[in-house]
Scaffold this motif. Structure first.
Motif, PDB file in Angstrom:
ATOM      1  N   MET A  26      -7.128 -63.917 135.630  1.00  0.00           N
ATOM      2  CA  MET A  26      -7.844 -65.398 135.380  1.00  0.00           C
ATOM      3  C   MET A  26      -7.804 -65.872 136.706  1.00  0.00           C
ATOM      4  O   MET A  26      -7.010 -65.961 137.863  1.00  0.00           O
ATOM      5  CB  MET A  26      -7.104 -65.927 134.209  1.00  0.00           C
ATOM      6  CG  MET A  26      -7.791 -65.249 132.921  1.00  0.00           C
ATOM      7  SD  MET A  26      -7.091 -66.794 131.315  1.00  0.00           S
ATOM      8  CE  MET A  26      -5.723 -65.967 131.703  1.00  0.00           C
ATOM      9  N   ASP A  27      -9.451 -66.159 137.533  1.00  0.00           N
ATOM     10  CA  ASP A  27      -8.862 -66.936 138.282  1.00  0.00           C
ATOM     11  C   ASP A  27      -9.999 -67.892 138.640  1.00  0.00           C
ATOM     12  O   ASP A  27     -11.517 -67.767 138.176  1.00  0.00           O
ATOM     13  CB  ASP A  27      -9.073 -66.490 139.895  1.00  0.00           C
ATOM     14  CG  ASP A  27      -9.490 -67.239 140.601  1.00  0.00           C
ATOM     15  OD1 ASP A  27      -9.346 -68.457 140.754  1.00  0.00           O
ATOM     16  OD2 ASP A  27     -10.247 -66.504 141.336  1.00  0.00           O
ATOM     17  N   PHE A  28      -9.837 -69.121 138.277  1.00  0.00           N
ATOM     18  CA  PHE A  28     -11.384 -70.438 137.988  1.00  0.00           C
ATOM     19  C   PHE A  28     -11.454 -70.619 138.815  1.00  0.00           C
ATOM     20  O   PHE A  28     -12.009 -72.294 138.918  1.00  0.00           O
ATOM     21  CB  PHE A  28     -11.171 -71.576 136.269  1.00  0.00           C
ATOM     22  CG  PHE A  28     -10.215 -70.182 135.259  1.00  0.00           C
ATOM     23  CD1 PHE A  28     -11.023 -70.185 134.619  1.00  0.00           C
ATOM     24  CD2 PHE A  28      -9.084 -70.150 134.870  1.00  0.00           C
ATOM     25  CE1 PHE A  28     -11.159 -69.510 133.096  1.00  0.00           C
ATOM     26  CE2 PHE A  28      -9.094 -69.126 133.862  1.00  0.00           C
ATOM     27  CZ  PHE A  28     -10.060 -68.876 133.358  1.00  0.00           C
ATOM     28  N   THR A  29     -10.930 -70.498 140.315  1.00  0.00           N
ATOM     29  CA  THR A  29     -11.247 -71.394 141.590  1.00  0.00           C
ATOM     30  C   THR A  29     -12.561 -70.721 142.405  1.00  0.00           C
ATOM     31  O   THR A  29     -13.225 -69.722 142.288  1.00  0.00           O
ATOM     32  CB  THR A  29     -10.430 -71.242 142.406  1.00  0.00           C
ATOM     33  OG1 THR A  29      -9.630 -69.568 143.078  1.00  0.00           O
ATOM     34  CG2 THR A  29      -8.968 -71.725 142.218  1.00  0.00           C
ATOM     35  N   PHE A  30     -13.223 -71.772 142.739  1.00  0.00           N
ATOM     36  CA  PHE A  30     -14.504 -71.196 143.758  1.00  0.00           C
ATOM     37  C   PHE A  30     -14.008 -70.216 144.800  1.00  0.00           C
ATOM     38  O   PHE A  30     -12.794 -69.865 145.374  1.00  0.00           O
ATOM     39  CB  PHE A  30     -14.943 -72.530 144.477  1.00  0.00           C
ATOM     40  CG  PHE A  30     -15.411 -73.225 143.149  1.00  0.00           C
ATOM     41  CD1 PHE A  30     -16.329 -72.845 142.298  1.00  0.00           C
ATOM     42  CD2 PHE A  30     -15.836 -74.775 143.299  1.00  0.00           C
ATOM     43  CE1 PHE A  30     -17.161 -73.780 141.407  1.00  0.00           C
ATOM     44  CE2 PHE A  30     -15.772 -75.281 142.145  1.00  0.00           C
ATOM     45  CZ  PHE A  30     -16.562 -74.926 141.375  1.00  0.00           C
ATOM     46  N   LEU A  63     -15.156 -75.134 133.839  1.00  0.00           N
ATOM     47  CA  LEU A  63     -15.215 -74.346 134.644  1.00  0.00           C
ATOM     48  C   LEU A  63     -14.481 -72.479 133.395  1.00  0.00           C
ATOM     49  O   LEU A  63     -14.760 -71.492 134.131  1.00  0.00           O
ATOM     50  CB  LEU A  63     -13.639 -74.038 135.585  1.00  0.00           C
ATOM     51  CG  LEU A  63     -13.742 -75.307 136.504  1.00  0.00           C
ATOM     52  CD1 LEU A  63     -12.401 -76.039 136.695  1.00  0.00           C
ATOM     53  CD2 LEU A  63     -14.592 -75.192 137.395  1.00  0.00           C
ATOM     54  N   ASN A  64     -14.336 -73.025 132.617  1.00  0.00           N
ATOM     55  CA  ASN A  64     -13.531 -71.795 131.483  1.00  0.00           C
ATOM     56  C   ASN A  64     -14.863 -71.146 131.001  1.00  0.00           C
ATOM     57  O   ASN A  64     -15.171 -69.644 131.579  1.00  0.00           O
ATOM     58  CB  ASN A  64     -13.090 -71.859 130.173  1.00  0.00           C
ATOM     59  CG  ASN A  64     -12.460 -70.828 129.152  1.00  0.00           C
ATOM     60  OD1 ASN A  64     -12.366 -69.749 130.257  1.00  0.00           O
ATOM     61  ND2 ASN A  64     -12.881 -70.982 128.375  1.00  0.00           N
ATOM     62  N   THR A 121     -18.154 -71.571 132.513  1.00  0.00           N
ATOM     63  CA  THR A 121     -17.829 -70.924 134.158  1.00  0.00           C
ATOM     64  C   THR A 121     -17.642 -69.638 134.143  1.00  0.00           C
ATOM     65  O   THR A 121     -18.350 -68.371 134.097  1.00  0.00           O
ATOM     66  CB  THR A 121     -18.252 -71.917 135.310  1.00  0.00           C
ATOM     67  OG1 THR A 121     -18.530 -73.329 135.156  1.00  0.00           O
ATOM     68  CG2 THR A 121     -18.969 -71.318 136.770  1.00  0.00           C
ATOM     69  N   ALA A 122     -16.274 -69.601 134.393  1.00  0.00           N
ATOM     70  CA  ALA A 122     -16.086 -68.465 134.082  1.00  0.00           C
ATOM     71  C   ALA A 122     -16.576 -67.041 133.262  1.00  0.00           C
ATOM     72  O   ALA A 122     -17.294 -65.801 133.725  1.00  0.00           O
ATOM     73  CB  ALA A 122     -14.834 -68.057 134.517  1.00  0.00           C
TER      74      ALA A 122
END
Lengths: 402, 365
Positions: free
Chosen positions: B1-5, B288-289, B291-292
């Protein structure tokens, strides 16, 4: 951005599911009858034994002490599958509090003596922190310990010692000095029994009509100095170090989603006074929608924690986590009690026991709705009240501008 | 899991932030917003040069095939800087719906992506929920061909659009038709919204529609996807506005003195600030969740509904608390706090307010 778990993690999930499906019926029943952080004692301790034989009792411990060595994502998956099945949460005092503390700060002797029993569930540790006049302002505690050779002599009182009447061990904070700042005269002690002469444990009947919390009185109780963790008068920093192991939040949203489904199911079977079922009522739709939105926000925040996103690394994050989790538990429990309505009013303490022969009046949703609601009022009080947490959050927000 | 830009998104954010810092500080923004209608597109040439106009469009339509996270990356900054340029109206809605069209619309689309023309989607009606099932505007078969009748509200970027795309009920279901705002029977009433955007209410009275101006294969799923992506974009703006309000309010509480000390010493104030921080953190995480999920093509309509609802609930809390925390000064047009709140309120009202989204999700939608 990426939200997928790797095939290896999905395989891990399958392994977790397969094992959790083997949970015995009484353990499942205990899960369905859990109304607070503390699941039905005997059943959950027996379940801990089964989990520790599998090697899964302490996901947060290092492997060399019997932990699992799981990654953050594995722990997340385990929590999710565990909560989804409504299995009873293991009691936190040993596994999440004093155990990790000993691993970090305990002497070799203390580790060898205490960690195995914490891990396999032979020992249950009650927490002796709060006192009648030291709650949120914990550092003002004054239960005293005076050194006498190889012993401390303890006098005073502790309160909110959860399940102390079931415990065989206790960790506590005592005052060993009244010099200087109040934080500086505190010492952290491990008691290897709770039946020392001069100790008296009195259960406190809670709002659910049952004992969970206790008071413990100390009258010239002699305990060995070898139970001290850290240096004398350095107990405050030991206690603060323990707090960081107490990080809550993880896995809470999965448990809340499970309860959301219970609420939906209950509403399907509850007639609306305006005709049809409650589940068809627009006001119910709005309320349950709001609850789901709140759970979704909490679940999203947990994912930020698991993935190590910067917003979960904020200095205020532990307090934010505490407030989000505690307020959510209250919202969910409030909705349960509302949906249960008059069916939540009968006191059914007997039927709530695991393995009880007393039939419940309606179903297990109604059975737990009121006790769960009532005991959830404590979530914003314990472990640093939400007011204290808000002070800490604001302090960190303001710090950038002062 | 990665929620960074990702690094490209960080670069895009950096250059957009620089642009906004240089050309769109709050005072400049206020001058633009308070100027005559139409000046709100001050940033349009820069946005065009940066490729923002083409960002969300599919590559086979001349776009960059941007992901939802690309849009969220810039949307947060739009909220933080209270951008009034018609990105939501002209790009998220206008250009994206135009790109659903065929070869007949290719020339217009090219002009739109080049920043030479603006197309607005006339979709919302008085329900304000964007739901296709409740559309009243109709296209009927008249004696001389198709005619369009109805009224649209809050047509973002609609006051100065070169073309309108109007959603309507036709004999076969949803229709999307291109209409010239100067055509006979079209009455455009332009205005500015409380949050500084240009918009219009538009009446269509027996407007003749050439068959070439009917977008072929208009389907509700495609339009709903665009509306949901726009809800995501609006949510990103809301989070940008909330983050700004937390910072501004903390700075104020730390420095504003009453009773001989900073008001940030008072617990009543401090707890309000903490509530704002908690709400903002929840909103960011939620955004963010989703968005991912959207990046992976796994966001369901209820995910967007719950997100939008939380932006309304939490955003309102943050905005109203910020005003209370500032006291009287926040009641002035001069301070930015009220403008952030108005942006949040506008976002809440657009494309389905909180109560609507909650009921939708609660009913299992």
């Amino acid at each position: 951005m990426d939200i997928e778990f790797s095939p290896a993690l999905e395989a891990f999930r399958a392994e977790v599911c397969a094992f959790l499906e083997t949970a015995p019926p009484d353990v499942r029943e205990a899960g369905r009858k859990t109304t607070s952080v503390f699941a039905p004692f005997e059943t959950v301790m027996a379940w801990q034994k089964i989990l520790s034989e599998k090697g899964w009792a302490a996901p947060n411990w290092p492997v060399e002490y019997g932990g699992t060595g799981w990654s953050a994502e594995q722990k997340y998956i385990f929590n999710e599958e565990y909560a989804r099945r409504r299995l009873p949460p293991l009691l936190p005092n040993g596994l999440k509090m004093v155990g990790p503390l000993l691993i970090e700060l305990g002497s070799e002797e203390q580790k060898q003596k205490h960690l195995p029993g914490i891990l396999n569930g032979d020992d249950y540790w009650t927490q002796g922190y709060s006192e009648p006049n030291a709650g949120s302002d914990l550092a003002s505690l004054n239960c005293s310990a005076v050194r006498d050779g190889d012993h401390y002599i303890i006098n005073g009182q502790k309160t909110w010692t959860t399940l102390a009447f079931k415990a065989n061990r206790m960790f506590m904070l005592v005052r060993t000095s009244s010099e200087g700042k109040k934080q500086q005269g505190i010492t952290f002690l491990l008691l290897d029994r709770v039946d020392y002469p001069g100790m008296e444990i009195r259960p406190i009947i809670g709002l659910d009509g049952k004992p969970e919390q206790c008071e413990v009185f100390f009258n010239d109780v002699r305990v060995p100095v070898s139970g001290r963790v850290g240096a004398e008068n350095d107990g405050w920093s030991v206690a603060k170090s323990l707090l960081k192991h107490e990080r809550g939040g993880l896995g809470d949203s999965a448990a809340m989603y499970a309860r959301l489904e219970l609420i939906r199911a209950a509403a399907q079977g509850t007639p609306s006074p305006f005709g049809g079922m409650m589940a068809d009522d627009p006001t119910f739709h709005q309320a349950i929608g709001e609850l789901e939105a709140e759970i979704a926000s909490c679940a999203a925040y947990e994912r930020m924690m698991v993935s190590g996103h910067p917003i979960a690394q904020d200095p205020a994050a532990p307090s934010i986590t505490k407030v989000i989790g505690s307020e959510l538990a209250q919202k969910v429990s409030t909705m349960m009690a509302k949906v249960s309505g008059v069916n939540a009013l009968p006191v059914q303490s007997q039927a709530l026991e695991v393995g009880s022969n007393t039939a419940m009046l309606t179903d297990d949703f109604d059975l737990i709705a009121m006790p769960y609601y009532l005991l959830s009022r404590a979530t914003t009080i314990y472990a640093g009240s939400d007011e204290v947490q808000r002070d800490l959050i604001a302090r960190s927000v303001l710090a950038q501008h002062r | 899991m990665d929620f960074t830009f990702n690094p490209e998104q960080d670069m895009l954010r950096d250059s957009l932030r620089k642009l906004l810092e240089q050309q769109y500080d709050f005072d400049t923004r206020q001058k633009i917003v308070n100027g005559p209608l139409g000046q709100a597109d001050a940033l349009w040439p820069e946005f065009t040069d940066m490729g923002l106009l083409a960002l969300p469009l599919p590559e086979n339509r001349g776009g960059f095939g941007g992901k939802p996270s690309d849009l969220v990356a810039i949307g947060e900054l739009f909220g933080q800087f209270l951008v009034s340029a018609p990105y939501v109206g002209a790009v998220m809605l206008g250009a994206q719906v135009l790109a659903l069209g065929g070869a007949a619309q290719a020339v217009l689309l090219e002009r739109v992506l080049g920043g030479q023309a603006v197309v607005a989607l006339a979709h919302e009606e008085s329900h304000g929920v964007g739901r296709l099932e409740v559309l009243q505007t109709e296209v009927q078969e008249g004696s001389d061909g198709l005619v369009l009748s109805g009224e649209k509200r809050l047509v973002l970027a609609g006051s100065a659009a070169d073309k309108l795309i109007v959603s309507a009920r036709g004999a076969q279901g949803l229709m999307l038709v291109l209409v010239d705002p100067a055509a006979q029977g079209v009455k455009v009433t332009g205005y500015q919204t409380v949050d500084g955007r240009q918009a219009a209410n538009i009446r269509f009275d027996q407007v003749a529609i050439a068959s070439a101006d009917v977008l072929p294969d208009a389907d509700s799923d495609s339009l709903n996807r665009i509306l949901d992506l726009t809800r995501l974009m609006l949510s990103a703006e809301a989070v940008g506005a909330m983050s700004a309000l937390v910072q501004i309010s903390a700075a104020y509480a730390a420095t504003r003195k009453q009773f001989g000390q900073p008001i940030g010493n008072f617990q009543a104030i401090v707890h309000k600030l903490a509530d704002m921080k908690i709400a903002c953190t929840k909103s960011q995480a939620h955004l963010l969740n989703v968005t991912a999920l959207a990046d992976m093509g796994r966001a369901a309509p209820r995910d967007f509904a719950l997100l939008k609802a939380q932006m309304g609930r939490l955003g309102r809390l943050v905005g109203e608390t910020a005003i209370q925390l500032h006291g009287g000064i926040a009641m002035t047009d001069e301070l930015n706090v009220g403008h952030y709140h108005k942006r949040i309120l506008a976002i809440e009202a657009m494309l389905g307010n909180t109560e609507y989204q909650l009921r939708l999700a609660g009913a299992g939608g």
